[in-house]
Design a protein around this motif. Sequence first.
Motif, PDB file in Angstrom:
ATOM      1  N   ASP A  71       0.859  -1.181   0.000  1.00  0.00           N
ATOM      2  CA  ASP A  71       0.000   0.000   0.000  1.00  0.00           C
ATOM      3  C   ASP A  71       0.901   1.239   0.000  1.00  0.00           C
ATOM      4  N   SER A 131      -0.210   4.218  -1.055  1.00  0.00           N
ATOM      5  CA  SER A 131      -1.147   5.304  -1.350  1.00  0.00           C
ATOM      6  C   SER A 131      -0.912   6.559  -0.507  1.00  0.00           C
ATOM      7  N   HIS A 132      -0.318   6.375   0.664  1.00  0.00           N
ATOM      8  CA  HIS A 132      -0.159   7.495   1.603  1.00  0.00           C
ATOM      9  C   HIS A 132       1.073   8.332   1.227  1.00  0.00           C
ATOM     10  N   SER A 137     -10.455   1.904   6.450  1.00  0.00           N
ATOM     11  CA  SER A 137     -11.014   2.996   5.667  1.00  0.00           C
ATOM     12  C   SER A 137     -11.890   2.369   4.598  1.00  0.00           C
ATOM     13  N   GLU A 138     -12.775   3.153   4.055  1.00  0.00           N
ATOM     14  CA  GLU A 138     -13.724   2.663   3.045  1.00  0.00           C
ATOM     15  C   GLU A 138     -12.980   1.953   1.917  1.00  0.00           C
ATOM     16  N   SER A 139     -11.906   2.569   1.444  1.00  0.00           N
ATOM     17  CA  SER A 139     -11.143   2.017   0.320  1.00  0.00           C
ATOM     18  C   SER A 139     -10.167   0.933   0.778  1.00  0.00           C
ATOM     19  N   GLY A 140      -9.930   0.863   2.081  1.00  0.00           N
ATOM     20  CA  GLY A 140      -8.940  -0.080   2.590  1.00  0.00           C
ATOM     21  C   GLY A 140      -7.521   0.440   2.397  1.00  0.00           C
ATOM     22  N   LEU A 141      -7.381   1.678   1.975  1.00  0.00           N
ATOM     23  CA  LEU A 141      -6.055   2.249   1.721  1.00  0.00           C
ATOM     24  C   LEU A 141      -5.665   3.253   2.801  1.00  0.00           C
ATOM     25  N   LYS A 162      -4.153   6.073   2.558  1.00  0.00           N
ATOM     26  CA  LYS A 162      -4.347   7.491   2.241  1.00  0.00           C
ATOM     27  C   LYS A 162      -5.703   8.005   2.732  1.00  0.00           C
ATOM     28  N   ASP A 163      -6.665   7.097   2.892  1.00  0.00           N
ATOM     29  CA  ASP A 163      -7.990   7.510   3.325  1.00  0.00           C
ATOM     30  C   ASP A 163      -8.206   7.374   4.827  1.00  0.00           C
ATOM     31  N   THR A 164      -7.093   7.268   5.572  1.00  0.00           N
ATOM     32  CA  THR A 164      -7.200   7.230   7.037  1.00  0.00           C
ATOM     33  C   THR A 164      -6.641   8.530   7.612  1.00  0.00           C
TER      34      THR A 164
END
Lengths: 235, 161
Positions: free
Chosen positions: A131, A133-134, A178-182, A184-186
């Motif tokens: 991951d 994404s962050h 997080s909704e996306s499981g990624l 970046k969305d936390t």
Amino acid sequence: MANLTIDGQVVGFEPGQTIMEAATAAGIYIPHLCHKPGYTPHGSCKLCSVKVNGRVCSACTFPAADGQQVISQSAELQQDRRHITQLLFVEGNHFCPSCEKTGQCQLQAVAYELKMHDNHFPQFYPQRALDASHPDIVLDHNRCIFCNLCVRASREKDGKNVFGISGRGIHKHLIVNSESGLLKDTQLTVDDAAAHVCPTGAILIRNTAYHVPIGQRLFDHQPISEVSLEHDHGQ
Amino acid sequence: MGGPSGTFITVEESHRLLAYEDLATGGSFIVFNNSRSIFQIVKNFTDFFAHESCGFCTPCRVGTSLLQKQLDKIVLGHGSAGDVVELERIAGLLRQYSHCGLGQTAANPVLTTLERYPELYQQQLKKISYEPGFDLDAALQVARQMAGRNDAAAHLQQVEE
Ligand code: SF4
Ligand code: SF4
């Protein structure tokens, strides 16, 4: 003060302490990965298995009691701890020479401490995701040993609940809430305890990789048995 | 006796008692006749535990799946000299270090049959000192298909003769 013995050495303890806490306070190292002072004990990695009055127990969760006879450094326990470490290596994908964490990694350092020279057991070669994404933090599931420290850190220290554990048996895995499981969305940020607590190279801070060159890293000149006691005493 | 995590006994032991002091059981026992394959029974139980492991602790999470792999290696005829010792090693880690009763007893089907039928396991082993855990030639099947080849040079011996 009540006393117990660890490998014959008399060790005093305060009521309420675990065997691990009593040992650490007395300057005795018991190998561990999922345990960290200041965090609720978990007792899942099983590296701190000791024999208490003849029975196998996890030192990080087992309460110290007066008159207990604890065996920690026997040849049998050291060999089995080495095997347990090998289990952790074969269930994930650990290629230390290409890992940013090498030299600062507790899993690797414990393996050296226990004189582990190979993986012994057949590899599982699981397919696990990365991951990235962050913007500031990378999560490489290949190196996760499910110690649960990031989960505890996020909940207990950061008040955020960013991480969780899911799945059963060999399919157990770390999840990001997080909704996306990624990531970046936390709400996870580089200042969080959860971003720094990982004992392996599963959670890494971007742009810090080789700030400390190989050869000058935490475990390059000192075994984990010494580093751990110095760090844990301070807390 | 006592389900998958219980004790496997043979006909010669039919004098034994159902009691805490001898054969403890939560009430379950299964009788197998001689048309059953012992390996098949052990494999079913071992697969069951690998599936049931919750994954909390290292020995059971990894150990039940490793035990399954190692048993398969032997049952499928790929085992060699050290492989029963290896099977016992994994079983021992499970029994001693697992967090709860599931892991601590998950190797019982292997351990209690190994105790009673050691020759059965030994017969299943190849007479070479080491056998890898995978079939080298079978792994090349896809490559052979893609290359449209099946000549002798497209096959590999598992072990140098
Ligand atoms: S996380 Fe540790 S043990 Fe795993 S590859 Fe990186 S340095 Fe090696
Ligand atoms: S990511 Fe790191 S801290 Fe979190 S469970 Fe995995 S090994 Fe432990």
